[in-house]
Scaffold this active site. Structure first.
Site, PDB file in Angstrom:
ATOM      1  CD1 TRP A 185      -2.669   1.805   0.577  1.00 35.73           C
ATOM      2  CD2 TRP A 185      -1.226   2.479   2.147  1.00 35.73           C
ATOM      3  NE1 TRP A 185      -2.984   3.106   0.896  1.00 35.73           N
ATOM      4  CE2 TRP A 185      -2.110   3.551   1.856  1.00 35.73           C
ATOM      5  CE3 TRP A 185      -0.221   2.685   3.100  1.00 35.73           C
ATOM      6  CZ2 TRP A 185      -2.030   4.791   2.490  1.00 35.73           C
ATOM      7  CZ3 TRP A 185      -0.134   3.918   3.732  1.00 35.73           C
ATOM      8  CH2 TRP A 185      -1.040   4.954   3.432  1.00 35.73           C
ATOM      9  CD  GLU A 226      -4.575  -1.728   1.763  1.00 32.70           C
ATOM     10  OE1 GLU A 226      -5.468  -1.426   2.575  1.00 32.70           O
ATOM     11  OE2 GLU A 226      -3.399  -1.984   2.114  1.00 32.70           O
ATOM     12  CE  LYS A 228      -6.611   5.716   2.923  1.00 36.76           C
ATOM     13  NZ  LYS A 228      -5.607   5.985   3.964  1.00 36.76           N
ATOM     14  CG  HIS A 262      -8.281   1.670   1.965  1.00 33.66           C
ATOM     15  ND1 HIS A 262      -7.014   1.276   1.600  1.00 33.66           N
ATOM     16  CD2 HIS A 262      -8.173   2.136   3.241  1.00 33.66           C
ATOM     17  CE1 HIS A 262      -6.184   1.491   2.609  1.00 33.66           C
ATOM     18  NE2 HIS A 262      -6.870   2.000   3.612  1.00 33.66           N
ATOM     19  CG  ASP A 294      -9.056   4.184   5.927  1.00 34.07           C
ATOM     20  OD1 ASP A 294      -9.573   3.179   6.458  1.00 34.07           O
ATOM     21  OD2 ASP A 294      -7.857   4.236   5.587  1.00 34.07           O
ATOM     22  CG  ASP A 326      -5.328  -1.631   8.437  1.00 37.17           C
ATOM     23  OD1 ASP A 326      -4.812  -1.155   9.462  1.00 37.17           O
ATOM     24  OD2 ASP A 326      -5.115  -1.168   7.301  1.00 37.17           O
TER      25      ASP A 326
END
EC number: 5.3.1.14
Length: 419
Positions: A185, A226, A228, A262, A294, A326
């Site tokens: 990420w 990942e 977002k 995200h 987030d 997370d």
């Protein structure tokens, strides 16, 4: 075994058997689903590279609850305390900034030796490890760009960091006999109106290709990427968007990471799982709780957590979906945060395993949506808690809120003495 717990268990077995569910089989299946706990809840994403440095990358840990871990020994002790209160299989998810070294180590120079203590600890506690390069909280990420940076030397630094991280991840998998999922990420993006949205994505594409160019044993290491929607300071443009990484994971056949926080607040990742599974070999889930953004609040046993678990179970994705958490809340006891969130994820998985999915599928296929809704709602009232309590009993963990007493005692004896 307490008489009350045993009686509740026997009644629950009968109730679930009446709808075609074998609760013993459900518990066996639950033991096939490890949840990867994230180390960064324990110290507010500080890490050991520069613990006094500021957290950057458009993320925030809010609160100042006393007793946060200040070094690896304290963090491991806190994790052990939390894990004793969580039933069933677990893993630990590490970031690169949690390395251990007597001398400073540049992020592009991290090596397996800097994580050997974590591996030995994982062996002793029968845990798998997962990993993440840390592309934030660093002078070379201060302007908001890493793998998509326009400066060749800075971009190469982050490429080399990710390549080094992959070797650490493969070391985890080799040593522990279970593949490490390494998730990339990056915070790259812009605060305001962006004229050239293409060039940074072209650079990111090429950078990622270089990162994963070294062939590693898939039995030891799994690549994940990942997306977002936005971060603080990157509200207008995020290089690694959902479309970018969906395309990347599909074309390169890496794993795709879906983080519950995200996306736009009206989107849910539970609805994305089945779509992504048609195109990518594996999914990594970051189960979290976004409150208006987030915010990474502690995971609840809410509708979305349940929907995520149900998607995994209904479609038999045990071997293709990796479940990670997370969240990082610094306003409450950090050990309690781990326990609450991880137990809730496991409760959701158990409830999904206790669902008469085959019968519900038949009703759906027959167009009997009335019965489908009725049974789904009645299912919520069945005594799944008694099954959960038996599962906890078999794993020598507290069945109910008794775990909080242990956390309070640890707080008084250990956490309160930390500066």
């Amino acid at each position: 075994m307490t008489t009350q717990l045993e009686q509740a268990w026997e009644l629950a077995k009968q109730r679930f058997a009446a709808v075609g569910i074998d609760v013993e089989e459900a518990l066996r299946q639950l033991d096939r689903l490890p949840v990867s706990m994230h180390c960064w809840q324990g110290d507010d994403v500080s890490g050991f590279e520069n613990p006094e440095g500021s957290l950057t990358g458009g993320i925030q840990a809010t609160g100042n609850y006393p007793g946060k871990a200040r070094n690896a020994s304290e963090l491991r002790a806190d994790l052990e305390q939390a894990m004793r209160l969580i039933p069933g299989p677990k893993r630990l998810n590490l970031h690169a900034i949690y390395l251990e070294s007597d001398t400073p180590v540049s992020r592009d120079q991290i090596k397996p030796e800097h994580f050997k203590n974590w591996v030995e600890w994982a062996k002793a506690n029968q845990l798998g490890l997962d990993f993440n390069p840390s592309c934030f909280s660093h002078p070379l990420s201060a302007d908001g760009f890493t793998l998509s940076h326009a400066d060749d030397s800075i971009r190469q630094f982050w490429i080399d960091h990710c390549k080094a991280s992959r070797r650490v991840s493969a070391y985890f998998g080799e040593q522990l006999g279970t593949p490490s999922v390494m998730n990339i990420w990056i915070p790259d993006g812009m605060k305001d109106i962006t004229v050239d949205r293409l060039a940074p994505r072209q650079r990111l594409l090429a950078a990622l290709d270089e990162v994963i160019s070294e062939k590693l044993n898939p039995a030891h290491h799994i690549d994940a990427v990942e997306s977002k929607l936005f971060g603080i300071g990157a509200e207008s443009y995020t290089v690694g968007s959902n479309e970018f990484y969906m395309g990347y994971a599909t074309s390169r056949q890496t794993a795709l990471c879906l983080d519950a926080g995200h996306f736009h607040p009206t989107e849910v990742i539970s609805d994305k799982i089945s779509a992504a599974m048609l195109y990518v070999p594996q999914l990594l889930l970051h189960v979290s709780r976004p409150v208006r953004w987030d915010s990474d609040h502690v995971v609840l046993l809410d509708d979305e957590t349940q929907a995520i678990a149900s998607e995994i179970v209904r479609h038999d994705l045990f071997d293709r979906v990796h479940i990670g958490l997370d969240f990082f809340d610094a306003s409450i006891n950090r050990i309690a945060a781990w326990v609450i969130g991880t137990r809730n994820m496991k409760k959701a998985l158990l409830r999904a395993l206790l669902e008469p999915t085959a019968e519900l599928r038949k009703l759906e296929a027959a167009g009997d949506y009335t019965a489908r809704l009725a049974l789904l709602e009645e299912q919520k009232s069945l005594p799944w808690q008694a099954v959960w309590e038996m599962y906890c009993q078999r794993h020598d963990t507290p069945a109910g809120s008794e775990w909080l007493e242990s956390v309070r005692a640890y707080e008084k004896e250990i956490l309160s003495r930390r500066g």
